[in-house]
Enzyme design. Structure first.
Site, PDB file in Angstrom:
ATOM      1  N   TYR A 138      -1.888  -0.012  10.698  1.00  0.00           N
ATOM      2  CA  TYR A 138      -2.112  -0.666   9.398  1.00  0.00           C
ATOM      3  C   TYR A 138      -0.890  -0.508   8.510  1.00  0.00           C
ATOM      4  CZ  TYR A 138      -3.703  -1.051   4.533  1.00  0.00           C
ATOM      5  OH  TYR A 138      -3.807  -1.369   3.190  1.00  0.00           O
ATOM      6  N   GLU A 167       0.151   3.645   1.713  1.00  0.00           N
ATOM      7  CA  GLU A 167       0.183   4.076   3.115  1.00  0.00           C
ATOM      8  C   GLU A 167       1.563   3.832   3.733  1.00  0.00           C
ATOM      9  OE1 GLU A 167      -2.289   5.469   5.514  1.00  0.00           O
ATOM     10  OE2 GLU A 167      -2.771   6.157   3.515  1.00  0.00           O
ATOM     11  N   SER A 218       0.819  -1.219   0.000  1.00  0.00           N
ATOM     12  CA  SER A 218       0.000   0.000   0.000  1.00  0.00           C
ATOM     13  C   SER A 218       0.849   1.263   0.000  1.00  0.00           C
ATOM     14  CB  SER A 218      -0.881  -0.016   1.249  1.00  0.00           C
ATOM     15  OG  SER A 218      -1.432   1.260   1.471  1.00  0.00           O
TER      16      SER A 218
END
Ligand code: NDP
Ligand code: GDR
Length: 373
Positions: A185, A164, A162
């Site tokens: 996460y 992120e 990701s």
């Protein structure tokens, strides 16, 4: 809507050991974790169109969780037609992962399963790490030990990484950009990324990390900001709702269409050598810009409806993501087909239709306008 219960849709342990016994000898077999999620549903459609037999691992749930794949489900008793098969497993249960690998004997494994909500990962950090980080390690180890036991060295593994992971590192972000995760996460996805690199280096596993920037669709979960907005636009337009409560409107994201992104996953596994790739549109927009396009498309002004609610702010925010996907474009020949405004319009169109169906139920007294199905 589901027409029969989940248990009739999944293999049931020892009874399903001939699970791929009907597969044509030249047909490729894919195993997907997270098949019931947004990406799992698009990837399944994509692979079925390519002629694959697709096996999905689904977790036990007290409610139906197969809504996104019901339209492609065919009863397994119809052996010649049913090329998608579902089995109970969980990324927190190593034994289930190894058992299904041994039974299904896939050519390609796509690890898409995750507790994928960034804000929720602050609420359930331990579980998030167990599924997202250790879950990936469990699956990699199951693949490694399956290969060691069977000699099936051609198996390929895809890890759903990701944007992120880049967190607070400024854009544009490429494969060379350092990670600085900003949530449990994101930190867990970094661990999964490095586990994947490590299994490639240590054991020669054909394992790829796709570092995918945000990708959306009408199948996006309703508590991610894009879908939350387009659902609200549909319901406000049809008269079922008036206010929309949101958090930080200034965050910027590189939003693409999920249907385009699953093709990149598959392309990575068709290369000669395993590698890691950033997948992105290379265009970034704020949440506020998303609001303008979505509300403006149906002739509404977002400022008349949006209320800022502090509960939707995160303990640490990711301010600005914008990918540099030049490697994927050059090596894989991948590029996105759906642009930002087209994506927003596609989601609003679908959610207007959904709101119209809800309105019929509300008017008939079968549903409360406050209630969302
Ligand atoms: P979704 O949240 O829509 O789907 C997640 C899937 O994982 C669901 O099928 C869910 O099952 C399953 N799952 C959750 N926990 C477990 C568990 N313990 N064991 C087995 N399965 C589990 O995510 P997306 O489809 O949007 O994303 C797919 C992957 O890509 C995820 O790993 C996500 O983190 C990652 N990603 C997504 C991006 C995006 O913009 N969409 C961008 C970058 C990465 P259930 O249906 O039962 O909840
Ligand atoms: P993200 O997606 O965190 O980027 O993770 P999300 O849509 O949740 O948030 C995007 C941005 O919008 C801001 N925001 C809100 N977000 C939500 N969910 N709800 C709100 O009410 C709201 N108001 C403002 C957020 O603060 C954030 O800045 C998604 C997931 O799919 C991950 O699994 C994936 O890895 C990344 O995309 C890439």
């Amino acid at each position: 809507m589901a027409t029969e219960n989940n248990s009739s849709r999944v293999g049931s342990g020892s009874g399903s050991h001939s699970v791929n016994g009907d597969a044509a000898p030249d047909r490729k077999i894919a195993l997907i974790t997270g098949i019931t999620g947004q990406d799992g549903s698009y990837l399944t459609e994509f692979l079925l169109n390519k002629g694959y037999e697709v096996h999905g691992l689904i977790r036990r749930s007290s409610n139906f969780n197969t809504q996104r794949i019901n339209h492609i489900y065919i009863d397994p008793h119809n052996a010649h037609k049913a090329r998608m098969k579902l089995h109970y497993a969980d990324l927190t249960d190593a034994s289930s992962l190894r058992r299904w690998l041994d039974t299904i004997r896939p050519d390609e494994v796509y690890n898409l399963a995750a507790q994928s909500h960034v804000a929720v990962s602050f609420e359930i950090p331990d579980y998030t790490a167990d599924v997202v980080a250790t879950g990936a390690l469990r699956l990699l180890e199951a693949v490694r030990s399956h290969i060691a036991a069977t000699g099936r060295t051609h198996i390929k593994y895809y890890q759903a990484g990701s944007s992120e992971m880049f967190g607070s590192t400024p854009p544009p972000q490429s494969e060379h950009t350092p990670f600085h995760p900003r949530s449990p996460y994101a930190a867990s996805k970094c661990a999964a990324h490095w586990y994947t690199v490590n299994y490639r280096e240590a054991y020669g596993l054909f394992a790829c990390n796709g570092i995918l920037f945000n990708h959306e669709s009408p199948r996006r979960g309703e508590n991610f900001v894009t879908r939350k907005i387009t659902r609200a636009v549909g319901r406000i337009k049809i008269g079922l709702q008036n206010k929309l409560f949101l958090g930080n409107l200034q965050a910027s994201r590189d939003w693409g269409f999920a249907g385009d992104y699953v093709e990149a996953m598959w392309m990575m596994l068709q290369q000669e050598k395993p590698d890691d790739y950033v997948v992105a549109t290379e265009e970034s927009h704020t949440v506020e810009e998303f609001l303008q396009v979505a509300f403006g498309y149906v002739g509404l002004n977002w400022k008349d409806h949006v209320v800022i609610d502090k509960r939707y702010f995160r303990p640490a925010e990711v301010d600005n993501l914008k990918g540099d996907s030049s490697k994927a474009r050059k090596v894989l020949g991948w590029k996105p087909k759906v642009g930002f405004e087209q994506l927003v319009r596609m989601m609003v169109d679908e959610d207007i239709e959904l709101a119209k169906r809800e309105k019929v139920l509300v008017d008939a007294g079968y549903m409360d306008a406050q209630q969302q199905p």
